[in-house]
Design an enzyme around this catalytic site. Sequence first.
Site, PDB file in Angstrom:
ATOM      1  CD  GLU A 271      11.557   2.973  16.159  1.00 29.17           C
ATOM      2  OE1 GLU A 271      12.079   3.297  15.090  1.00 29.17           O
ATOM      3  OE2 GLU A 271      10.324   2.912  16.336  1.00 29.17           O
TER       4      GLU A 271
ATOM      5  CE  LYS B 207      -2.122  -1.808   3.607  1.00 31.78           C
ATOM      6  NZ  LYS B 207      -1.733  -3.218   3.465  1.00 31.78           N
TER       7      LYS B 207
ATOM      8  NE  ARG C 175       7.569  -1.811  12.488  1.00 32.65           N
ATOM      9  CZ  ARG C 175       6.593  -0.939  12.214  1.00 32.65           C
ATOM     10  NH1 ARG C 175       6.881   0.225  11.658  1.00 32.65           N
ATOM     11  NH2 ARG C 175       5.343  -1.216  12.506  1.00 32.65           N
TER      12      ARG C 175
HETATM   13  P1  NAI Z   1       1.850  -3.873   2.864  1.00 32.91           P
HETATM   14  O1  NAI Z   1       1.660  -5.170   3.553  1.00 32.91           O
HETATM   15  O2  NAI Z   1       0.717  -3.269   2.096  1.00 32.91           O
HETATM   16  O3  NAI Z   1       3.099  -3.979   1.868  1.00 32.91           O
HETATM   17  C1  NAI Z   1       4.292  -4.619   2.194  1.00 32.91           C
HETATM   18  C2  NAI Z   1       4.913  -5.120   0.908  1.00 32.91           C
HETATM   19  O4  NAI Z   1       6.180  -5.688   1.241  1.00 32.91           O
HETATM   20  C3  NAI Z   1       4.065  -6.207   0.232  1.00 32.91           C
HETATM   21  O5  NAI Z   1       3.900  -5.930  -1.137  1.00 32.91           O
HETATM   22  C4  NAI Z   1       4.890  -7.473   0.437  1.00 32.91           C
HETATM   23  O6  NAI Z   1       4.755  -8.400  -0.608  1.00 32.91           O
HETATM   24  C5  NAI Z   1       6.296  -6.896   0.490  1.00 32.91           C
HETATM   25  N1  NAI Z   1       7.260  -7.811   1.078  1.00 32.91           N
HETATM   26  C6  NAI Z   1       7.053  -8.798   2.001  1.00 32.91           C
HETATM   27  N2  NAI Z   1       8.208  -9.453   2.231  1.00 32.91           N
HETATM   28  C7  NAI Z   1       9.148  -8.869   1.451  1.00 32.91           C
HETATM   29  C8  NAI Z   1      10.523  -9.104   1.240  1.00 32.91           C
HETATM   30  N3  NAI Z   1      11.163 -10.117   1.868  1.00 32.91           N
HETATM   31  N4  NAI Z   1      11.188  -8.322   0.363  1.00 32.91           N
HETATM   32  C9  NAI Z   1      10.533  -7.315  -0.302  1.00 32.91           C
HETATM   33  N5  NAI Z   1       9.235  -7.057  -0.138  1.00 32.91           N
HETATM   34  C10 NAI Z   1       8.556  -7.820   0.718  1.00 32.91           C
HETATM   35  O7  NAI Z   1       2.376  -2.870   3.988  1.00 32.91           O
HETATM   36  P2  NAI Z   1       2.321  -1.275   3.983  1.00 32.91           P
HETATM   37  O8  NAI Z   1       1.066  -0.830   4.607  1.00 32.91           O
HETATM   38  O9  NAI Z   1       2.697  -0.772   2.643  1.00 32.91           O
HETATM   39  O10 NAI Z   1       3.486  -0.941   5.042  1.00 32.91           O
HETATM   40  C11 NAI Z   1       4.846  -1.205   4.754  1.00 32.91           C
HETATM   41  C12 NAI Z   1       5.650  -1.059   6.026  1.00 32.91           C
HETATM   42  O11 NAI Z   1       5.627   0.306   6.443  1.00 32.91           O
HETATM   43  C13 NAI Z   1       5.083  -1.812   7.247  1.00 32.91           C
HETATM   44  O12 NAI Z   1       5.554  -3.133   7.271  1.00 32.91           O
HETATM   45  C14 NAI Z   1       5.606  -1.028   8.410  1.00 32.91           C
HETATM   46  O13 NAI Z   1       6.809  -1.604   8.832  1.00 32.91           O
HETATM   47  C15 NAI Z   1       5.901   0.350   7.840  1.00 32.91           C
HETATM   48  N6  NAI Z   1       5.077   1.405   8.442  1.00 32.91           N
HETATM   49  C16 NAI Z   1       5.711   2.482   9.025  1.00 32.91           C
HETATM   50  C17 NAI Z   1       5.006   3.506   9.590  1.00 32.91           C
HETATM   51  C18 NAI Z   1       5.678   4.714  10.175  1.00 32.91           C
HETATM   52  O14 NAI Z   1       5.029   5.511  10.867  1.00 32.91           O
HETATM   53  N7  NAI Z   1       6.963   4.918   9.927  1.00 32.91           N
HETATM   54  C19 NAI Z   1       3.543   3.448   9.639  1.00 32.91           C
HETATM   55  C20 NAI Z   1       2.960   2.315   8.945  1.00 32.91           C
HETATM   56  C21 NAI Z   1       3.712   1.316   8.395  1.00 32.91           C
END
Ligand code: NAI
Length: 326
Positions: free
Chosen positions: A260, A154, A231
Amino acid sequence: MIKVAFFDSKEYDIASFLKYEKSHDLSFKFLETRLTEDTVELARGYDAVCVFVNDTVNKAVIHKLCDFGVKVIALRCAGYNNVDLEEAHGRIRVVHVPAYSPYAVAEHAMALLLTSIRRIHKAYIRTRDFNFSLNGLTGFDLHGKTVGVIGTGKIGRIFMDICRGFGMNIVAYDKFPAKDSGINYVELNELFEKSDIISLHCPLTEETYHVIDEASIKKMKKGVVILNTSRGALIDAEALLDGIRDRKVGAACLDVYEEEADIFYEDRSGHILNDELLSRLISMPNVIVTSHQAFLTEEALNNIADTTVKNLISCFEEKGTCVNEL
Ligand code: NAI
């Protein structure tokens, strides 16, 4: 009445959640402390705990929660790498907020990138001091540059859309590439070699732990800009610092940091920071650190509260099914 203990709660959490107490059969206790093995006793007598990214929900904590009769762990965030899901399975329910505002995070990533490469953070301080010199503020155009996006979920996709608007070329890597998406997927090594900017949008897993390390930095272009709003442990911060000192990494924008948990979210000004590595990173002129702030928009906070309350209510309903259960 569902009694919920909120751990690591901040002013902005209280503001967004309190309104639900009156309209639903819920009772909230907002605790400042994080959930850890030492503080888990505070969950005694509650039906559910509501936790955030830096709360510890390991085996020992889960055992205690179960002993106390806590039925639900409600994460008010998307990521759940801090929860031992295997241990929780079948014993205590774990729900999360899969999406609350992917725009908030993607837009923050772009804000960091622009701030860094156009030296806005430096200019802001200069002009406040009536220093109108431009020396040292030369940036570069994003137009025509190649951005490598790791994780095309997303947030990654919205970040790619924003980058397209800037006329950038995009390459991407995802372990599970989206079919028919038109995304230009490449292997990770190719992404490292081709990208002027690399932005991390994948979850933290065993596979993605330190995906940016000494070896991957070696493969990158000189002057590469690294963005991490996902992360902290996706980056080996020691290797990043070496890359910056060697002038290989042109800039780093970090909203997250591996260590952190004991540092971020609190006012530590006036104290000596007991983290040499973070101190050294922050002292670099080409590093920008924000304190896990990317999610922090009004829209996101409202969505987090709304979904968390729905998650809690559906868990305690007669049928008890929750679409956001992990
Ligand atoms: P999402 O689940 O929609 O997308 C994650 C993507 O990473 C998916 O397309 C998945 O296939 C891919 N993925 C899984 N394993 C992988 C790997 N080994 N290598 C490459 N890609 C891989 O998650 P979304 O909502 O896009 O969030 C992404 C990350 O953002 C979360 O996991 C979270 O850690 C981080 N986040 C940080 C925030 C902040 O305030 N800094 C707030 C919200 C999320």
